[in-house]
Design a protein around this motif. Structure first.
Motif, short mmCIF file in Angstrom:
data_model
loop_
_atom_site.label_atom_id
_atom_site.label_comp_id
_atom_site.label_asym_id
_atom_site.label_seq_id
_atom_site.Cartn_x
_atom_site.Cartn_y
_atom_site.Cartn_z
N SER A 78 0.84 -1.20 0.00
CA SER A 78 0.00 0.00 0.00
C SER A 78 0.87 1.25 0.00
CB SER A 78 -0.91 0.00 1.23
OG SER A 78 -1.71 1.17 1.28
N LEU A 79 0.49 2.25 -0.80
CA LEU A 79 1.21 3.51 -0.92
C LEU A 79 0.22 4.64 -0.67
CD1 LEU A 79 3.73 5.22 -1.78
CD2 LEU A 79 2.88 5.03 -4.13
N GLN A 80 0.40 5.39 0.43
CA GLN A 80 -0.55 6.42 0.78
C GLN A 80 0.05 7.35 1.84
OE1 GLN A 80 -4.02 4.44 2.38
NE2 GLN A 80 -2.82 3.19 3.80
N HIS A 81 -0.74 8.37 2.22
CA HIS A 81 -0.33 9.29 3.27
C HIS A 81 -0.18 8.52 4.57
CE1 HIS A 81 -0.34 12.69 6.06
NE2 HIS A 81 -0.14 13.48 5.01
N VAL A 82 0.83 8.89 5.36
CA VAL A 82 1.16 8.13 6.56
C VAL A 82 -0.01 8.05 7.53
CG1 VAL A 82 2.14 10.14 7.75
CG2 VAL A 82 2.93 7.86 8.36
N ARG A 83 -0.87 9.08 7.57
CA ARG A 83 -1.98 9.07 8.52
C ARG A 83 -3.01 8.00 8.18
NH1 ARG A 83 -3.10 15.60 9.09
NH2 ARG A 83 -1.15 16.12 10.16
N ARG A 84 -3.11 7.63 6.92
CA ARG A 84 -4.13 6.67 6.51
C ARG A 84 -3.77 5.24 6.89
NH1 ARG A 84 -6.05 7.55 0.49
NH2 ARG A 84 -7.60 6.07 1.28
N PHE A 85 -2.54 5.03 7.37
CA PHE A 85 -2.15 3.68 7.81
C PHE A 85 -2.64 3.40 9.23
CE2 PHE A 85 1.01 4.15 4.41
CZ PHE A 85 0.94 2.90 3.83
N ASN A 86 -3.12 4.44 9.94
CA ASN A 86 -3.63 4.28 11.31
C ASN A 86 -2.63 3.58 12.22
OD1 ASN A 86 -6.18 5.45 10.68
ND2 ASN A 86 -6.84 3.50 9.77
N SER A 87 -1.40 4.07 12.20
CA SER A 87 -0.36 3.46 13.02
C SER A 87 -0.67 3.62 14.51
CB SER A 87 0.99 4.12 12.73
OG SER A 87 1.33 3.99 11.36
N PRO A 88 -0.31 2.64 15.33
CA PRO A 88 -0.48 2.79 16.78
C PRO A 88 0.35 3.96 17.29
CG PRO A 88 -0.01 0.50 16.19
CD PRO A 88 0.22 1.32 14.96
N ALA A 89 -0.05 4.50 18.44
CA ALA A 89 0.66 5.64 19.01
C ALA A 89 2.12 5.30 19.26
CB ALA A 89 -0.02 6.05 20.32
N GLY A 90 3.00 6.19 18.81
CA GLY A 90 4.44 6.01 19.03
C GLY A 90 5.10 5.07 18.03
N LYS A 91 4.35 4.56 17.07
CA LYS A 91 4.93 3.65 16.09
C LYS A 91 4.64 4.16 14.68
CE LYS A 91 4.74 -0.55 18.91
NZ LYS A 91 4.29 -1.97 18.98
N ASN A 92 5.44 3.69 13.73
CA ASN A 92 5.26 4.05 12.33
C ASN A 92 5.15 2.75 11.53
OD1 ASN A 92 5.12 5.99 10.19
ND2 ASN A 92 7.21 5.43 9.61
N GLU A 93 3.98 2.10 11.65
CA GLU A 93 3.80 0.80 11.02
C GLU A 93 2.41 0.69 10.44
OE1 GLU A 93 2.37 -1.95 14.78
OE2 GLU A 93 4.53 -1.79 14.37
N CYS A 94 2.26 -0.26 9.55
CA CYS A 94 0.97 -0.53 8.91
C CYS A 94 0.07 -1.24 9.92
CB CYS A 94 1.17 -1.39 7.66
SG CYS A 94 -0.36 -1.84 6.81
N SER A 95 -1.11 -0.69 10.19
CA SER A 95 -1.99 -1.28 11.20
C SER A 95 -2.50 -2.65 10.77
CB SER A 95 -3.17 -0.34 11.46
OG SER A 95 -3.90 -0.09 10.26
N ALA A 96 -2.59 -2.90 9.47
CA ALA A 96 -3.10 -4.18 8.99
C ALA A 96 -2.01 -5.26 9.01
CB ALA A 96 -3.66 -4.04 7.58
N CYS A 97 -0.78 -4.90 8.63
CA CYS A 97 0.29 -5.90 8.49
C CYS A 97 1.27 -5.89 9.67
CB CYS A 97 1.08 -5.64 7.22
SG CYS A 97 0.07 -5.55 5.73
N GLU A 98 1.23 -4.83 10.48
CA GLU A 98 2.17 -4.65 11.59
C GLU A 98 3.62 -4.67 11.11
OE1 GLU A 98 1.35 -7.48 14.64
OE2 GLU A 98 -0.57 -6.56 15.18
N GLU A 99 3.82 -4.13 9.90
CA GLU A 99 5.16 -4.00 9.32
C GLU A 99 5.58 -2.53 9.39
OE1 GLU A 99 7.49 -5.95 7.83
OE2 GLU A 99 6.43 -7.81 8.32
#
Length: 586
Positions: A78-99
Motif C-alpha cells: 500500500s502507498l498512501q499518506h502516513v496518517r491513513r495507515f492508522n499506526s499505533p501511538a508512538g509507532k510508524n507501522e501498517c496497522s493491517a500488516c504490523e510492518e
C-alpha cells in the motif's frame, strides 16, 4: 548541523525520515553562545549559537518533523499518506500488516527551496485521468519492485482503479513533472505554520537522500586581533551595550561600565582599548574598497585576515585566552626562494567560526552564482547556528612579481581562459538572470594557489599525521593577495592531532614542496588527465582528477573546481607552463 544535516535537510533515522525544523522552533536555552563580531556584523546578527547536543531527558534541542508524508508498506504494498495507515501511538507501522512503513524515496523540490511529496497519483494516472467527485479516482495506490534490475524501471506504481501499472522511469527528467501540469506547491515543511508561497519555478524529482536536496550556504571568518584578544573575548555580548554608548558619544559611560564589569569578572578592562576597537569598527563599516557588491563585506574580511597573517602575533605578546598566535619560523626562509615562496608563517593558535546562513535546493551553490537562499526561520532572529574550530595552520605566500611574469605567458593564459569560459558558461546556464552573473574568479593566480593548496594537503595528510578530510584550505587570491592558509578543518579528535605547524618550518616545507610537486608530475590517469581540455562538473577543471589533486568536500572552498596541476608542473609538451617547472628534478 552546519554542513550536513542543517535546517531544511532530510535525515533518515532507522526506518523513518524527518526534516530538520527551522531555528525559530529550536529550544536553545542552554545552547552555548559563539561570538565572532566581524562575521556577525557582516551577516546582520548579534551572535551565533552552537546547535545543542541533547539527549532524551533534555529540555532543549533541535526539532524535526516527519517528511516525506507518503509511505509504503513492504508487505501489502500500500502507498498512501502516513496518517491513513492508522499506526499505533508512538509507532510508524501498517496497522493491517504490523510492518514498519517505508518513507517515500522520492520528493519534488524547486530551486527556491520549496519541497513536497512526489505526486504519485498524477504520475500513475498520467495517461488516464478519470477523476471522481473528490478529484481522485477513488482507488488505492500500490508500490512494488520487480527485482529484475536496480534501475527506476523496476519500481512500479499502480492503482486499484485499474489503470495500467507504470514505472518510475523518466521521473527525473527536467520536464517530467511540468508535462503532468504539476507545479511547485510553495510548501516549506521545515518552518512551523509557514504559509504556502506562490512559486513559478519548475519542480524537479529528487531522491530524498540526494546531495542536491539540501546544500548549505556557510560563511566563515577567522578570529584575528584585536577581536581575538583575551581582553575582548571576555566582553562577549557586552560589546553591543558598549557600541550603543560609543555611538551616543558617551565615553564616560563606557569607562564606568567597564569598571563595574571588571569588578564582576575580576579582570581589569582598558577603556582606551575598547574605544579604539569601536572606532575601528565604525571606520570599517563606513568605507568600502571600489564598487560595492554583495560579496564586498566578505572580501573585506579576507583582506583583514591576509594583512594580519602577514604581520603575525608572537605568542609572547598574547594572553592565555587569546585566540590567535602567528609567528615567523625559527630558521631562515631563504631555502624557499627558488620556489617563489615567501613569508611562511606558523599559525600556532587559530579559531575559525562557520555559520549556516541559509541553504539551497536543486541548484548547487557554485562559486559566486545567484542561487536562491532559503530562509532558516519564519521570523527574523538575531542569531544563526554556527560552530567553531580551534586548531593550527600554516600560511605561505608566493612572490607576486614572479607570479605576474609567469601569468603573462600565452600558454598559461590560454589554459586559464578555457577554465574561466567553461565556468562562466556553467554559472550563466544555472542563473535565473544570466546577465547579472559576476565574472568567474578563475585567474592564473587563483588557479595556481588553489591547486598548490590541494597538493600540499594531500602531501601533509601523508606526512603530517592528519587525514586529508581534517585539513582545509583558505585562499587569499586577488590582485592584491597571493597566499594560502592550510589549517585544521574539524573540531573532532582528528583535528587535534598536532604536527601541522611543524610542516611550516622552511626546511620541512621545502621537502614537502619537492614531494608534492613530484607527485603532481604523474597521475595514474595520465595521459588522459594531463591532456584533458575540461573535466569535472561543467568542465571547470583541466588536469585534475581524484587520482591526483581532488580533495574531500570538507577540505575545498570551491567544490573541487578551478584546478589544473599543469600550472604547477607543466605538461610533457610544454614544461614551462608550470610555475614550479624550474625547480623540478627531471
Amino acid at each position: 548541523m552546519i554542513t550536513t544535516y542543517g535546517v531544511g535537510s532530510l535525515v533518515a533515522v532507522d526506518n523513518e525520515s524527518f526534516i530538520v525544523a527551522g531555528t525559530d522552533s529550536w529550544n536553545i536555552s542552554d545552547a552555548p553562545t559563539v561570538f565572532e563580531h566581524r562575521l556577525a556584523r557582516v551577516l546582520g546578527v548579534k551572535s551565533f549559537r552552537l546547535p545543542p547536543a541533547s539527549d532524551d531527558t533534555s529540555k532543549d534541542g533541535v526539532h524535526v518533523r516527519r517528511f516525506p508524508l507518503w509511505h509504503s508498506c513492504p508487505k501489502c504494498a500500500s502507498l498512501q499518506h502516513v496518517r491513513r495507515f492508522n499506526s499505533p501511538a508512538g509507532k510508524n507501522e501498517c496497522s493491517a500488516c504490523e510492518e514498519d512503513l517505508v518513507p517515500s524515496r522520492f520528493v519534488m523540490a524547486c530551486a527556491k527551496g520549496h519541497i513536497d511529496d512526489f505526486p504519485y497519483w498524477k504520475w500513475a494516472h498520467r495517461k488516464n485521468r478519470a477523476e471522481g467527485e473528490t478529484g481522485l479516482c477513488g482507488g488505492e495506490m500500490r508500490l512494488r519492485t520487480s527485482g529484475k534490475t536496480a534501475s527506476l524501471r523496476s519500481i512500479l506504481i499502480s492503482c486499484t482503479c485499474g489503470v495500467p501499472e507504470v514505472s518510475m522511469e523518466g521521473a527525473f527528467t527536467g520536464t517530467a513533472l511540468s508535462d503532468l501540469n504539476v507545479f511547485c506547491s510553495g510548501k516549506r515543511p521545515w518552518l512551523k505554520d509557514a504559509p504556502t508561497e506562490r512559486c513559478s519555478e519548475r519542480p524537479r524529482t529528487l531522491q530524498r537522500g540526494s546531495s542536491v536536496a539540501w546544500q548549505p550556504i556557510v560563511r566563515t571568518a577567522l578570529s584575528i586581533p584585536p577581536w581575538s584578544d583575551e581582553h575582548f573575548t571576555r566582553l562577549g555580548s557586552r560589546l553591543d551595550d558598549l557600541r550603543e554608548m560609543y555611538e551616543a558619544g558617551d565615553e564616560h559611560g563606557i569607562r564606568v561600565y567597564l569598571k563595574v564589569l571588571g569588578i564582576e569578572k575580576k579582570y581589569e578592562f582598558s577603556a582606551a582599548k575598547v574605544i579604539a576597537l569601536l572606532a575601528a569598527e565604525n571606520q570599517e563599516d563606513g568605507g568600502s574598497d571600489g564598487e560595492a557588491t554583495v560579496d564586498s563585506p566578505f572580501v573585506r574580511l579576507r583582506n583583514q585576515e591576509y594583512e594580519r597573517l602577514i604581520v603575525g602575533q608572537p605568542e609572547k605578546e598574547t594572553g592565555r585566552e587569546d585566540q590567535f598566535v602567528c609567528e615567523h619560523p625559527l630558521s631562515s626562509p631563504a631555502v624557499l626562494s627558488p620556489y617563489g615562496v615567501t613569508g611562511p608563517m606558523l599559525v600556532k593558535r587559530l579559531r575559525e567560526v562557520r555559520a549556516l546562513k541559509a541553504f539551497s535546493r536543486v541548484d548547487t551553490p557554485e562559486t559566486r552564482t545567484d542561487v536562491h537562499q532559503a530562509a532558516l526561520s519564519l521570523v527574523e532572529l538575531d542569531w544563526l547556528p554556527a560552530m567553531e574550530v580551534q586548531g593550527e595552520g600554516v600560511f605561505l605566500r608566493l612572490d607576486e612579481d614572479r607570479l605576474d611574469d609567469w601569468a603573462r605567458s600565452v600558454a598559461v593564459a590560454a589554459r586559464t581562459d578555457r577554465i574561466r569560459n567553461n565556468h562562466t558558461r556553467m554559472t550563466r546556464e544555472r542563473a535565473q538572470d544570466p546577465e547579472s552573473v559576476p565574472d568567474s574568479p578563475a585567474s592564473p593566480r587563483m588557479i595556481l594557489l588553489h591547486t598548490l593548496a590541494h597538493a600540499l594537503i594531500n602531501e601533509w595528510s601523508l606526512d603530517g599525521g592528519y587525514p586529508a578530510a581534517s585539513l582545509r584550505e583558505r585562499l587569499y587570491a586577488s590582485d592584491a593577495m597571493a597566499g594560502i592558509l592550510i589549517c585544521t578543518a574539524t573540531s573532532d579528535s582528528a583535528g587535534s592531532l598536532g604536527g601541522l605547524v611543524a610542516q611550516g618550518e622552511p626546511d620541512r616545507l621545502r621537502n614537502s614542496l619537492d614531494s608534492a610537486l613530484d607527485r603532481a608530475r604523474w597521475c595514474s590517469a595520465d595521459p588522459l588527465c594531463v591532456e584533458s581540455t575540461g573535466s569535472g562538473v561543467g568542465g571547470i577543471n583541466m588536469a585534475a582528477c581524484h587520482a591526483c589533486v581532488l580533495l574531500p568536500e570538507t577540505s575545498c572552498e570551491h567544490n573541487n573546481g578551478l584546478l589544473d596541476r599543469a600550472l604547477l608542473v607543466g605538461t610533457p609538451e610544454d614544461p614551462s607552463i608550470g610555475f614550479f617547472s624550474d625547480v623540478l628534478r627531471y
